[in-house]
Design a protein around this motif. Sequence first.
Motif, PDB file in Angstrom:
ATOM      1  N   ASN A  90      45.403  44.878  42.813  1.00  0.00           N
ATOM      2  CA  ASN A  90      45.573  43.550  41.912  1.00  0.00           C
ATOM      3  C   ASN A  90      46.622  42.728  42.239  1.00  0.00           C
ATOM      4  O   ASN A  90      46.436  41.495  42.417  1.00  0.00           O
ATOM      5  CB  ASN A  90      45.285  44.010  40.364  1.00  0.00           C
ATOM      6  CG  ASN A  90      44.150  44.741  40.033  1.00  0.00           C
ATOM      7  OD1 ASN A  90      43.070  44.543  40.716  1.00  0.00           O
ATOM      8  ND2 ASN A  90      44.126  45.468  38.827  1.00  0.00           N
ATOM      9  N   ALA A  91      47.590  43.247  42.333  1.00  0.00           N
ATOM     10  CA  ALA A  91      49.072  42.336  42.529  1.00  0.00           C
ATOM     11  C   ALA A  91      48.823  41.789  43.859  1.00  0.00           C
ATOM     12  O   ALA A  91      49.159  40.501  44.064  1.00  0.00           O
ATOM     13  CB  ALA A  91      50.023  43.391  42.552  1.00  0.00           C
ATOM     14  N   LYS A  92      48.490  42.433  44.960  1.00  0.00           N
ATOM     15  CA  LYS A  92      48.342  41.815  46.269  1.00  0.00           C
ATOM     16  C   LYS A  92      47.213  40.848  46.201  1.00  0.00           C
ATOM     17  O   LYS A  92      47.484  39.806  46.791  1.00  0.00           O
ATOM     18  CB  LYS A  92      47.824  43.051  47.206  1.00  0.00           C
ATOM     19  CG  LYS A  92      49.101  44.014  47.568  1.00  0.00           C
ATOM     20  CD  LYS A  92      48.888  44.842  48.689  1.00  0.00           C
ATOM     21  CE  LYS A  92      47.644  45.958  48.281  1.00  0.00           C
ATOM     22  NZ  LYS A  92      47.362  46.689  49.419  1.00  0.00           N
ATOM     23  N   ALA A 112      48.451  37.829  44.411  1.00  0.00           N
ATOM     24  CA  ALA A 112      49.805  37.134  45.136  1.00  0.00           C
ATOM     25  C   ALA A 112      48.976  36.334  46.409  1.00  0.00           C
ATOM     26  O   ALA A 112      49.526  35.311  46.635  1.00  0.00           O
ATOM     27  CB  ALA A 112      50.643  38.237  45.532  1.00  0.00           C
ATOM     28  N   ALA A 169      57.548  38.871  45.977  1.00  0.00           N
ATOM     29  CA  ALA A 169      56.953  39.676  45.266  1.00  0.00           C
ATOM     30  C   ALA A 169      56.108  40.807  46.538  1.00  0.00           C
ATOM     31  O   ALA A 169      56.253  41.909  46.501  1.00  0.00           O
ATOM     32  CB  ALA A 169      55.810  39.156  44.557  1.00  0.00           C
ATOM     33  N   ARG A 205      55.674  46.580  33.209  1.00  0.00           N
ATOM     34  CA  ARG A 205      54.566  46.323  32.643  1.00  0.00           C
ATOM     35  C   ARG A 205      54.280  46.545  30.927  1.00  0.00           C
ATOM     36  O   ARG A 205      53.078  46.546  30.667  1.00  0.00           O
ATOM     37  CB  ARG A 205      53.467  47.227  33.503  1.00  0.00           C
ATOM     38  CG  ARG A 205      53.267  46.940  34.862  1.00  0.00           C
ATOM     39  CD  ARG A 205      52.559  47.852  35.524  1.00  0.00           C
ATOM     40  NE  ARG A 205      51.358  48.115  35.527  1.00  0.00           N
ATOM     41  CZ  ARG A 205      50.519  49.290  35.700  1.00  0.00           C
ATOM     42  NH1 ARG A 205      51.167  50.111  36.524  1.00  0.00           N
ATOM     43  NH2 ARG A 205      49.462  49.491  35.310  1.00  0.00           N
ATOM     44  N   THR A 261      59.280  37.415  39.822  1.00  0.00           N
ATOM     45  CA  THR A 261      58.727  38.669  40.397  1.00  0.00           C
ATOM     46  C   THR A 261      58.045  39.292  39.220  1.00  0.00           C
ATOM     47  O   THR A 261      57.232  40.086  39.125  1.00  0.00           O
ATOM     48  CB  THR A 261      59.252  39.425  41.369  1.00  0.00           C
ATOM     49  OG1 THR A 261      59.104  38.208  42.461  1.00  0.00           O
ATOM     50  CG2 THR A 261      58.368  40.514  41.971  1.00  0.00           C
ATOM     51  N   LEU A 279      54.436  40.506  37.762  1.00  0.00           N
ATOM     52  CA  LEU A 279      53.980  41.907  37.762  1.00  0.00           C
ATOM     53  C   LEU A 279      53.546  42.371  36.300  1.00  0.00           C
ATOM     54  O   LEU A 279      52.892  43.290  36.618  1.00  0.00           O
ATOM     55  CB  LEU A 279      55.004  42.713  38.424  1.00  0.00           C
ATOM     56  CG  LEU A 279      55.101  42.545  39.947  1.00  0.00           C
ATOM     57  CD1 LEU A 279      56.331  43.457  40.390  1.00  0.00           C
ATOM     58  CD2 LEU A 279      54.006  42.565  40.946  1.00  0.00           C
ATOM     59  N   VAL A 319      49.923  41.602  35.988  1.00  0.00           N
ATOM     60  CA  VAL A 319      49.012  42.202  36.944  1.00  0.00           C
ATOM     61  C   VAL A 319      48.243  43.454  36.083  1.00  0.00           C
ATOM     62  O   VAL A 319      48.923  44.212  35.613  1.00  0.00           O
ATOM     63  CB  VAL A 319      49.521  42.641  38.201  1.00  0.00           C
ATOM     64  CG1 VAL A 319      48.460  43.516  38.767  1.00  0.00           C
ATOM     65  CG2 VAL A 319      50.267  41.365  38.650  1.00  0.00           C
TER      66      VAL A 319
END
Length: 383
Positions: free
Chosen positions: A39-41, A44, A78, A208, A270, A274, A277
């Motif tokens: 999900n983060a990738k 981003a 990130a 998180r 960053t 995150l 995310v």
Amino acid sequence: MFHAASSLVPSPRSPQSEKDQHHQSPDRRSKQRDAFFDNAKYLAIVLVAVAHAWEPLKGGSRVLQAAYMLVYAFHMPAFIVISGFFSRSFDASPGKLKRLVTGVAVPYIVFETAYPLFVGYASGTHQDITLLDPYYLTWFLCALFIWRLTTPLWKLVRHPLPLAMGIAMLASVSPGIDDDLDIQRVLQFLPFFVLGLYLKPEHFRLVRRRAVRITAVPVFAFALAFSWWAVPRMDTAWLYHRGSAQELGVPWWVGPLMQLALFGCSLLLTACFLSWVPGRTMWCTALGAGTLYGYLLHGFLIKGADYRGWFDQPWLHRPLGEIAVSVVMAVAVTLLCTAPVRRALRFVVEPKMEWAFRTDPVRVAREREREREREQEREKASV
């Protein structure tokens, strides 16, 4: 950085042995990907593509310039931190080197050739093809290749992060550094990669937490307001990390201070990014495996639209037009990360290239032995 190389960072999997991974079905292997990192990738890469689409539009809008500065302050840091995190296992073994070549070096060569050809065709001008001068997006592949090759060294030395930070600060006051391989960016972004090498899963779980997610709201609000204030006062080139202080027209001592300040700001943003995310599997999670495709291909859309004059339309420079461009680019890069695109272009983005490498006789012998054992187990089960 890849299951082979299907994303900008290595496939986020739960720890297990190579033997276990070898025997598992594709469905089982895919389930072991960490949804948070996928999900983060994906998120981003959407920010990267949208920010690139803002470049031709931001000149007349201070708000858009502020948003551009904010996004540029953390989207590549990130990516690089996550790339470093999933490079921890790189040990320069034959298998890892092979994946580095097929997953990073080969796509770099292909797209470093394709982009000048495309731009030359679209603009009607001659563009030189050179592998020493990364074009537009390909600098990241060049940098990742160099960073990953040096990973064993960073795992060996004491105090790796201060050392990497010192190198970045020295680079910022060294206008004599050659432009080959975009080495200024390689050195100035290096601390983010080295930091990623030393992060652990619990560090990502730490950011998180609910408290961090709530705190991220005023942090981003303040960062956006500060960016709006900084638009006429700060050169955006600092965020690209590709020039020295002297080249940016300021005293040399400003370079190291800006490196430290930007490193701290980028890490803070960053962490805030995150924290938002999602960690659960969502509709976009599977797209995280195709971010390399979205990253490398969306540049053709941006450059093509730019050279055809599409960004010159007056209505695109108004708020609704800027929103429309953002939505269109977000949808476009999403489609570029999908499975059909990956299947169609896998031969150039993540080729197997077995013909180019020597066969490891030890590995072949082990595979034959495992196959022999499996055959014996099947025979016993059938009795």
